[in-house]
Design a protein around this motif. Structure first.
Motif, PDB file in Angstrom:
ATOM      1  N   SER A  18       0.846  -1.200   0.000  1.00  9.56           N
ATOM      2  CA  SER A  18       0.000   0.000   0.000  1.00  9.56           C
ATOM      3  C   SER A  18       0.873   1.237   0.000  1.00  9.56           C
ATOM      4  O   SER A  18       1.817   1.332   0.786  1.00  9.56           O
ATOM      5  CB  SER A  18      -0.915   0.011   1.236  1.00  9.56           C
ATOM      6  OG  SER A  18      -1.486   1.282   1.443  1.00  9.56           O
ATOM      7  N   ALA A  53      -8.013  -1.325  -6.455  1.00  9.53           N
ATOM      8  CA  ALA A  53      -8.861  -0.625  -5.493  1.00  9.53           C
ATOM      9  C   ALA A  53      -8.459  -0.928  -4.055  1.00  9.53           C
ATOM     10  O   ALA A  53      -8.653  -0.108  -3.154  1.00  9.53           O
ATOM     11  CB  ALA A  53     -10.329  -0.997  -5.723  1.00  9.53           C
ATOM     12  N   ARG A  54      -7.887  -2.103  -3.816  1.00  7.96           N
ATOM     13  CA  ARG A  54      -7.545  -2.510  -2.457  1.00  7.96           C
ATOM     14  C   ARG A  54      -6.055  -2.359  -2.154  1.00  7.96           C
ATOM     15  O   ARG A  54      -5.589  -2.838  -1.124  1.00  7.96           O
ATOM     16  CB  ARG A  54      -7.985  -3.955  -2.230  1.00  7.96           C
ATOM     17  CG  ARG A  54      -9.499  -4.146  -2.310  1.00  7.96           C
ATOM     18  CD  ARG A  54      -9.878  -5.568  -1.947  1.00  7.96           C
ATOM     19  NE  ARG A  54     -11.319  -5.757  -1.959  1.00  7.96           N
ATOM     20  CZ  ARG A  54     -11.922  -6.909  -1.670  1.00  7.96           C
ATOM     21  NH1 ARG A  54     -11.183  -7.976  -1.339  1.00  7.96           N
ATOM     22  NH2 ARG A  54     -13.243  -6.999  -1.709  1.00  7.96           N
ATOM     23  N   GLY A  55      -5.342  -1.728  -3.046  1.00  2.00           N
ATOM     24  CA  GLY A  55      -3.914  -1.556  -2.798  1.00  2.00           C
ATOM     25  C   GLY A  55      -3.117  -1.776  -4.063  1.00  2.00           C
ATOM     26  O   GLY A  55      -3.623  -1.615  -5.171  1.00  2.00           O
TER      27      GLY A  55
END
Length: 301
Positions: A18, A53-55
């Motif tokens: 991230s 979208a999640r990293g």
């Protein structure tokens, strides 16, 4: 040459998966991490991350680079703590030029780090202006003639300059009309505007001459004056300690406002709490009103 900061940002992002987590780990902004990764990808000519979208996830090229950087950082960690941020303190990255760093910031560094919120100042000294956001810098103290595009700027103080020399040369110079100074070499840094302003205030048109001496850094200007190489201009408050020690002395009572002033800069956007606290401490030491500091901290562009 590829800056090591880009590899540092890459390694943190790869390890955490991230950009935001990497930013928190390195005490940087999300945007700073993103720009460092983009610089690294452009330099290598390869995409290192797949954005989702999640990293983020590593590409095959990214996996290979991560393996190598992890090994390299492990070797570095055996002999240095460079890559480990101090614990128990909020780290703030501050950049400045050598003269300001040594003559104004260094004598105050310990006090600036102390307070209800202990800070750890990582001081980066560079003779050139850097892109604060791209290099992950929280704050900059510089001298200049005004604001710089892309930065939020706050004027710290101005300088009323006056001539100085070594005690021995001062005896030869003696007292008298300001024109007498032109009998000696004048010392200045890359910008001779201070001398032009001083002589203009005395009603004299000055232009640099072959016998005058130029040094790129103000520390060297002071050294040249102290060793009797010519007459320099004192730039308070940078020269307070030098004058107090007697290493240099005042040789004329005339003063003039230097065209350049001192500025506190930060990147656009909202500063981190630790950076905002250091900005308040620097501005308070420089005598800036608290209200002006809060406006500086609230500006976003």
């Amino acid at each position: 040459m590829l800056p090591l900061e880009t590899l540092r940002a890459f390694e943190a992002a790869a390890r955490t998966g991230s950009f935001s987590a990497a930013a928190d780990k390195l005490n940087l902004t999300h945007g700073a991490i993103s720009r460092q990764i983009a610089k690294l990808e452009n330099w290598l000519g390869s995409r290192l991350f797949e954005r989702g979208a999640r990293g983020v996830s590593l590409t095959p090229e990214g996996q290979r680079l991560f393996l190598r950087t992890s090994e390299a950082f492990a070797l570095i960690a055996d002999t240095t703590e460079r890559w480990s941020e101090p614990r128990g303190a909020a780290v703030v990255r501050l950049t400045s030029i050598p003269s300001i760093a040594s003559l104004w910031l260094m004598p105050r560094l310990s006090v600036l780090e102390q307070g209800s919120t202990p800070l750890r100042i990582v001081l980066d000294v560079d003779s050139h202006q850097v892109d604060l956001a791209e290099e992950g810098m929280d704050l900059s103290v510089r001298c200049g003639r005004g604001r710089i595009p892309g930065r939020i700027s706050l004027q710290l103080f101005e300088e009323w300059c006056f001539p100085i020399a070594s005690p021995k040369l001062a005896k030869d110079i003696g007292q008298g009309a300001p024109e007498r100074l032109l009998q000696y070499p004048l010392v200045h840094d890359s910008d001779a505007s201070g001398w032009r302003a001083w002589f203009a205030a005395q009603g004299i048109d000055y232009r640099p001459r072959p016998q005058d001496r130029r040094f790129e850094d103000y520390n060297l200007v002071l050294d040249a004056a102290a060793y009797g190489l010519g007459i320099a201009l004192a730039r308070p408050p940078l020269t307070v300690n030098q004058l107090a020690s007697g290493r240099i002395v005042r040789v004329d009572q005339g003063e003039a406002l230097n065209p350049v002033a001192y500025w506190l800069d930060r990147p656009a956007g909202s500063p981190r709490p630790a950076a905002a606290e250091l900005a308040r401490r620097i501005a308070r030491d420089a005598g800036v009103e608290a209200g002006a500091v809060e406006v500086f901290l609230q500006e976003t562009a």
